[in-house]
Design an enzyme around this catalytic site. Structure first.
Site, mmCIF file in Angstrom:
data_model
loop_
_atom_site.group_PDB
_atom_site.id
_atom_site.type_symbol
_atom_site.label_atom_id
_atom_site.label_comp_id
_atom_site.label_asym_id
_atom_site.label_seq_id
_atom_site.Cartn_x
_atom_site.Cartn_y
_atom_site.Cartn_z
ATOM 1 C CD GLU A 97 -3.055 1.260 0.722
ATOM 2 O OE1 GLU A 97 -3.609 0.177 0.455
ATOM 3 O OE2 GLU A 97 -3.540 2.362 0.414
ATOM 4 C CG ASP A 122 -7.556 -0.203 6.343
ATOM 5 O OD1 ASP A 122 -8.142 -0.060 7.435
ATOM 6 O OD2 ASP A 122 -7.282 0.751 5.586
HETATM 7 C C1 GLA Z 1 -7.113 4.274 6.643
HETATM 8 C C2 GLA Z 1 -5.780 3.592 6.915
HETATM 9 C C3 GLA Z 1 -5.784 2.866 8.246
HETATM 10 C C4 GLA Z 1 -6.275 3.762 9.374
HETATM 11 C C5 GLA Z 1 -7.561 4.490 8.972
HETATM 12 C C6 GLA Z 1 -7.985 5.503 9.994
HETATM 13 O O1 GLA Z 1 -8.123 3.313 6.479
HETATM 14 O O2 GLA Z 1 -5.475 2.676 5.884
HETATM 15 O O3 GLA Z 1 -4.500 2.348 8.523
HETATM 16 O O4 GLA Z 1 -5.269 4.679 9.752
HETATM 17 O O5 GLA Z 1 -7.442 5.143 7.720
HETATM 18 O O6 GLA Z 1 -8.306 4.869 11.173
#
Ligand code: GLA
Length: 317
Positions: free
Chosen positions: A119, A131
């Site tokens: 990512e 995520d």
């Molecule tokens: C995105 C990022 C996560 C997290 C969220 C906020 O989804 O990928 O790692 O930081 O934002 O909680």
């Protein structure tokens, strides 16, 4: 032509604990019954994956192939029921499904770390691990309490008598990457003064001179406490308290962390006022996208009901 492989990975909705993962905080997401599926055959050529979002998908696919150090070829296609760019981790689902399709077989935490690096490589945005770890380590019927310092995942069963509903604000997420990186930098600036936000107290935070940095840090410290309280409330079946913690989380993300929008705030306020809605909040990175609501069964006639599902897997080989 080699063997046919099908791998799939779920999207996620975060119930509580946003913008805490990259400072080693607590989060409480659940994988949802929306998946990205990668199907194809191993070949001797290049990695070639067709999809309806071909251009966006290519950067992620290439980044995952580099991180997996995949040397063979793969010919196939990507299908997804995870809405793209709505804050439901469509990119993490894609990364994890691609890594499995290309033959990654390590443990869930390694899968998540590899996909987090992919990512970063694909987008340049310094995102946390929530995520990818949710897609890699989810447990059916459960949300996941994740301690992002220990990288420990504790499944928390969703109590009976509640539903999780996702409602799209339809606000397209814009400039998310630069605003996200700015928040990460502000948290680092806070940690330069008070040390790890994970263990900082509100009296530590009061020592931060810069008002904006102090508010960002205040969100993180209070949000970590809300996640712990939310997990305890779910365990106790105290869904009313869980809902109130979601409302407080939204207010903190809006007022202290500055990642909501007027459109999302209005949607959250409208939902929160409806009978049977226990709590509603923005979910994920913010700046538009989806809202999550915890409700009594059948309370909402909009959005979609999501079910907590298990981890990414190779479904046919
Ligand atoms: C995105 C990022 C996560 C997290 C969220 C906020 O989804 O990928 O790692 O930081 O934002 O909680």
């Amino acid at each position: 032509m080699g063997e046919r492989v099908t791998a799939r990975a779920p999207g996620r909705v975060n119930l509580i604990g946003d913008h805490t993962d990259y400072t080693g905080g607590l989060v409480l997401p659940m994988a949802i019954d929306r998946w990205t599926t990668v199907t194809g055959v191993r070949t001797a050529g290049d990695v070639r994956l067709q999809s309806r979002q071909a251009a966006e998908a290519k950067a992620y696919v290439d980044a995952v192939a580099s991180e997996v150090a995949f040397s063979g070829g793969f010919d196939g296609w990507i299908d997804s029921t995870v809405p793209i760019g709505a804050g439901l981790s469509s990119s993490a689902a894609l990364e994890v499904a691609v890594a499995l399709a290309l033959g990654f077989t390590g443990p869930p935490l390694e899968l998540a770390r590899l996909c987090q690096r992919a990512e970063h490589r694909a987008t340049g945005v310094p995102t946390g691990i929530m995520d990818q770890l949710t897609a890699a380590a989810a447990v059916e019927g459960h949300a996941l309490l994740i301690d992002c310092t220990a990288l420990a995942v504790t499944p928390v069963p969703l109590p009976d008598g509640v539903e999780v509903v996702v409602i799209d604000s339809r606000q397209r997420r814009a400039l998310v990457g630069s605003a996200y990186a700015e928040r990460v930098a502000q948290c680092a600036a806070a940690e330069a003064v008070v040390g790890p936000l994970r263990t900082a107290t509100m009296s530590d935070i009061a020592r931060i001179a810069d008002g904006v940095v102090r508010r960002r840090a205040s969100h993180v410290v209070t949000e970590n406490a809300r996640v712990a309280a939310f997990a305890a409330a779910l365990e106790a079946g105290d869904v009313a308290s869980a809902g109130r913690l979601m409302a407080a989380s939204h207010a903190s993300l809006r007022d202290d962390f500055g990642v909501s929008t007027p459109t999302v705030d209005a949607l959250v306020a409208r939902l929160a006022a409806m009978p049977g809605v226990l709590g509603a909040r923005m979910t994920g990175g913010g700046f538009g996208g989806c809202v999550v609501a915890l409700t009594r069964p059948g309370a909402l006639h909009e959005g979609w009901l999501v079910r907590p599902v298990g981890a990414a897997e190779v479904v046919a080989a």
